[in-house]
Design an enzyme around this catalytic site. Structure first.
Site, PDB file in Angstrom:
ATOM      1  CD  GLU A 510      -3.386   0.609   1.998  1.00 18.38           C
ATOM      2  OE1 GLU A 510      -3.494  -0.244   2.415  1.00 18.38           O
ATOM      3  OE2 GLU A 510      -4.288   1.554   1.604  1.00 18.38           O
ATOM      4  CD  GLU A 764      -4.403  -0.418   8.971  1.00 26.18           C
ATOM      5  OE1 GLU A 764      -3.523  -1.464   8.795  1.00 26.18           O
ATOM      6  OE2 GLU A 764      -5.125  -0.066   7.922  1.00 26.18           O
TER       7      GLU A 764
HETATM    8  C1  BGC Z   1      -5.100   3.001   4.866  1.00 31.09           C
HETATM    9  C2  BGC Z   1      -5.661   3.930   5.869  1.00 31.09           C
HETATM   10  C3  BGC Z   1      -6.607   4.929   5.211  1.00 31.09           C
HETATM   11  C4  BGC Z   1      -7.525   4.022   4.715  1.00 31.09           C
HETATM   12  C5  BGC Z   1      -8.948   4.546   4.269  1.00 31.09           C
HETATM   13  C6  BGC Z   1      -6.308   1.812   4.388  1.00 31.09           C
HETATM   14  O1  BGC Z   1      -5.870   1.028   3.840  1.00 31.09           O
HETATM   15  O2  BGC Z   1      -4.034   2.421   5.411  1.00 31.09           O
HETATM   16  O3  BGC Z   1      -4.735   4.440   6.703  1.00 31.09           O
HETATM   17  O4  BGC Z   1      -6.798   6.083   5.867  1.00 31.09           O
HETATM   18  O5  BGC Z   1      -7.214   3.044   4.016  1.00 31.09           O
HETATM   19  O6  BGC Z   1      -9.931   4.293   4.781  1.00 31.09           O
END
Ligand code: BGC
Length: 909
Positions: A510, A764
């Site tokens: 990501e 997270e």
């Molecule tokens: C990210 C988050 C982001 C989100 C949106 C995720 O995959 O890691 O930090 O804000 O997607 O919902």
């Protein structure tokens, strides 16, 4: 000449030379141009000049400055000021003074210095000379061509399906070797100056005569390649010599052609390209230009794979000794491919280079099975590993990286999703070999090493920390070890994720510039580090990603979904920038884009309730805040910010419009969502309290309900990233004890719970991992995600009590709020006006506060006390101090105004 005439003449001489004026000991230092020291190749032709003042004493001020700019240092030294002499300008401003001299053309060097006049109108010494250079401003300045080497690409034989699903993409992934490019050339005269302007589709490493140019990595960084590509500028005269020289480069996929998030390879483009031109000048002013063109030669070398997420594979047996030096035999090398049709805006890189910033030695190494080792670095971070090894040609060492181990001590790789995170080194043999990659990075704490030809010890392996090398500006420490660890974790998460853009995570497939996370963490980030140049670059990415008014959820834009709390970053981040650095030109520059966003929000709203979607209170637990409440709360918040921004910019009708819009949204919000009688989530109450969404009469009830909700949840939080940002600031205003209690919690969910379960960074999810329940079942489970780290701002602003009133620390507020059993806290913050310090300690019923306030600023200081008469400064009653005035005495505290300088207060509690 009569005596009078002589004296007059002498006085005039003194006046002209300035040397007759009494000198102040204040000195302008730490000169910056567009937020950087001595930047090269900038696009801004009226850059912002900034300094801070250094000097002893209290209540020191600047009443005027003079800036001089010349096109050579020699001219500046001899007072031949050919570009700009501002003259004596009466102002106390020392930040973001726009250059206003002769118009600057491409490639011009600007040497500058500044002096100031202090509070007694005494002039300072001139500062040290700093410089900047202008980049290549016109498209026609570029004579270099895009060159590359496509042989491996052409032989690739795989159909590229960018929209295949994740697993298919991982299967499709076919790494290609890195092109090496070189060209020899002759230097006839001694070179006085030589600037190389260089960029790539992909990432590059540049060499001159075998020496690496610059110490930055992943250049030219990540932009929206369809819209702009940045170039880097280096002064390289020291690397050149008369006679034969060689310029050489390696290309790798980077963000351009490498695995991009879960989108697979080739998101932006397929074929790697280099564009470079070096302009050399000799003493006589003769110029010669070396450029990328069809005279370059190309080959592949030892780098068989170099993917940002996948990893790097290096076969040392394929090294080409001396390939980047003169007299290398490149007869077998091929010609280069030229892409003349590719055209994109090129911009001088305005950001902060990615560099290696620290080395970490393993904490623990053990053999998990025969010949397979696990290395524990003791800290989760972003970067790679350097190895030192002795072995035979063809021995192959494979390193796999992960953030945590499974219960059976194998690597936990599920949360990497499709990112392979594997580096391979194949030995050439014949002596000690040292290797580290340079075109990939991993978010990790653990490495699994297999194929190591000897016993692996900590002598053989070193962790290399890599990230955007932002200057550290904030330090914090207190008497509580858990709070110190939370502080350290958020700092490490910033270090790991500020990687040319503010990414969400450094490990999985990501690693994107999620705008929501970025806006939430930005204030904390700006305490920890100087984020001015970093955001000056990233805000361009945000605006580049705007489509029909819609700010993206990720910048550079990769995903198309538009979301409240994410897109709003396009307004919140410039405002946060302005508050920290007092640069209104950022607001002016982005105002048209912000207005488009507001127009979009207004067009989508229904009866002043937001009509756009959102990812909601991302990663909340045990509670669900309605999306429409969050989106409307943010709609109100950005309307308020727009009203403030329009006021700063003096756009009065707009300010009125956004103020009235804000009131209408508030009414709509109250009608739809405000009801004290029903239950609410912590985040709903926090947003309502933070964004002024309540009638005054209900504020206390909301505060009480929030407290009850926390109690009802076993005195824990339930907030996701949006609620968490406001948890401490809101509670701190009316229930400091409860705020500290949440901070000190170790039960689930809390920062302390993460730490009890081994966190060295911010995670997270509140339930990412625990020793009892294991890993969260979802693979979207980063262990290095700074959003919850937004608590960091409270450490500086409230525990240590360093805040600005919004003027970029021109006026500082020192208001520590001891609590939670803390007996002391120390913090320092290097603001754009200079270093601020606040240290307090409580001992035997007495409160001690030591502060430093930089020259040319002042501060309001809050001292807690039960007895105003007990307050002394450096042993003296405050009423006897000429530098301190009492503003008010309130219950339990006294409020003072002080000028710059160091102060040592003491009071009875
Ligand atoms: C990210 C988050 C982001 C989100 C949106 C995720 O995959 O890691 O930090 O804000 O997607 O919902």
């Amino acid at each position: 000449m009569t005596i009078q005439r002589f004296l007059k003449f002498y006085a005039l001489l003194l006046l002209i030379s300035g040397c007759g004026e009494p000198r102040t000991d204040l000195l302008p230092v730490n000169l910056r141009c567009d937020f950087r020291q001595n930047p090269l190749g900038i696009d801004d032709v009226s850059p912002r000049l900034t300094w801070i003042l250094q000097g002893e004493g209290r209540s020191r001020r600047q009443i005027a400055y003079q800036i001089q700019v010349a096109s050579t240092q020699a001219q500046l030294d001899k007072d031949v000021i050919d570009l700009w002499d501002s003259g004596k300008i009466f102002t106390d401003e020392s930040a973001n003074i726009r250059y206003a001299g002769a118009s600057l053309g491409s490639g011009v060097m600007c040497f500058w210095k500044v002096r100031i006049w202090d509070e007694s109108d005494q002039v300072s010494e001139w500062s040290k000379v700093n410089h900047w250079s202008v980049g290549l401003l016109q498209e026609t300045d570029w004579v270099a061509q895009w060159i590359g080497f496509d042989e491996a690409w052409n032989d690739r034989g795989i159909e590229v399906k960018p929209w295949a699903n994740q697993i298919e993409k991982a299967k499709q992934y076919k790494p290609l070797p890195s092109p090496h490019l070189r060209k020899e050339f002759e230097v006839v005269h001694e070179v006085k100056s030589a600037k190389v302007y260089v960029t790539a589709l992909g990432v590059f490493e540049l060499y001159i005569n075998g020496q690496r140019v610059g110490d930055d990595y992943f250049t030219p960084g990540w932009t929206d390649y369809g819209k702009r590509v940045d170039y880097n500028t280096y002064e390289v005269s020291a690397l050149l010599k008369k006679g034969k020289n060689v310029i050489a480069a390696i290309l790798a996929d980077g963000w351009y052609a490498g695995n991009m998030a879960d989108r697979g390879q080739y998101w932006y483009g397929e074929k790697l390209r280099l564009k470079a031109q070096m302009i050399m000048e000799d003493e006589a002013g003769n110029r010669d230009t070396i450029r990328t063109d069809d005279t370059w030669k190309a080959s592949y070398g030892p780098i068989r794979e170099a993917d940002l997420q996948g990893g790097e594979t290096y076969d040392a047996r394929l090294e080409m000794n001396g390939w980047n030096q003169v007299d290398y035999d490149d007869k077998s090398w091929s010609g280069v491919e030229i892409s003349d049709s590719f055209s994109v805006k090129l911009g001088g890189y305005p950001g902060v280079p990615i560099r290696k910033t620290e080395e970490i030695k393993p904490k623990h190494i053990f053999e998990i099975s025969s010949g397979k080792y696990i290395v524990d670095m003791g800290q989760n971070f972003a970067g790679w590993a350097k190895i030192q090894v002795n072995g035979n040609p063809g021995d192959s060492i494979v390193m796999r990286f992960a953030e945590k181990l499974n219960s059976d001590s194998t690597l936990h790789t599920r949360n990497l999703r499709s990112a392979r995170c594997t580096d391979t080194y194949i030995l050439k043999g014949g002596g000690p070999e040292t290797w580290e990659p340079r075109f990939t990075y991993h978010g990790y704490q653990f490495i699994e090493v297999s194929g190591f030809p000897e016993k692996l010890t900590s002598e053989n392996i070193t962790g290399i920390v890599v990230h955007s090398d932002l200057p550290r500006t904030g330090w914090f420490e207190c008497s509580d070890a858990l709070i110190n660890r939370i502080y350290s974790n958020q700092l490490w998460s910033q270090r790991s994720n500020y990687f040319d853009v503010p990414t969400d995570c450094p490990q999985r497939d990501e690693r994107m510039g999620w705008t929501g996370d970025a806006q939430i963490f930005m204030k904390t980030a700006a305490y920890n580090m100087d984020v001015s140049a970093f955001y000056n670059k990233w805000l361009v990415d945000v605006v580049d990603g705007q489509r029909n008014g819609m700010f993206p959820s990720t910048a550079p834009r990769v995903y198309n979904r538009i979301a409240a709390g994410w897109g709003d970053a396009g307004v919140i981040c410039p405002w946060t920038f302005f508050q920290a650095y007092n640069d209104s030109s950022i607001l002016r520059e982005y105002y048209p884009s912000m207005k488009l966003w507001m127009d979009y929000l207004e067009s989508k709203s229904v009866n002043h309730l937001s009509g756009i979607g959102s990812y909601g209170d991302w990663q909340n637990v045990k509670s669900e805040t309605p999306i429409e409440l969050i989106t409307t709360a943010y709609y109100k918040h950005v309307s308020d910010l727009m009203a403030k921004i329009a006021t700063v910019l003096d756009y009065k009708p707009d300010a009125q419009h956004y103020n009235s819009l804000s009131m209408k949204i508030k009414d709509a919000f109250i009608q739809k969502f405000v009801d004290v009688a029903t239950d609410n989530t912590q985040t709903a109450d926090l947003l309502a309290l933070s964004f002024d969404l309540l009638p005054d009469t209900l504020i206390d009830s909301y505060r009480a309900r929030l407290r009850n909700d926390i109690w009802n949840h076993d005195t824990t939080l339930t907030t996701g990233i949006h609620g968490t940002k406001f948890l401490m600031p809101v509670l701190g205003e009316y229930d400091l004890g409860l705020a500290y209690q949440l901070l000190n919690n170790t039960k689930f969910p809390s920062w302390g719970h993460h730490i009890e379960n081994g966190a060295t960074t911010i995670w997270e999810r509140w339930d990412s991992y625990s020793d009892t329940s294991g890993f969260h079942k979802d693979s979207t489970n980063s262990l290095n995600h700074y959003a919850y780290g937004s608590v960091g701002e409270w450490f500086y602003s409230t525990i240590a009590g360093i805040e600005s009133d919004g003027s970029g620390y021109k006026h500082i507020i020192i208001r520590p709020q001891p609590g939670g059993g803390l007996t002391w806290a120390n913090a320092a913050y290097n603001s754009i006006r200079g270093p601020i310090k606040s240290s307090w300690r409580i001992d035997e019923g007495k409160y001690h506060l030591n502060i430093s306030i930089p020259a040319n600023t002042d501060a309001t200081v809050y001292i807690p006390t039960s007895n105003a008469n007990s307050v002394v400064e450096s042993g003296r009653l405050i009423i006897d101090s000429p530098d301190i005035s009492v503003i008010s005495e309130e219950s339990g505290r006294i409020v003072l105004k002080v000028g710059s300088g160091d102060y040592s207060f003491q009071s009875d509690l």
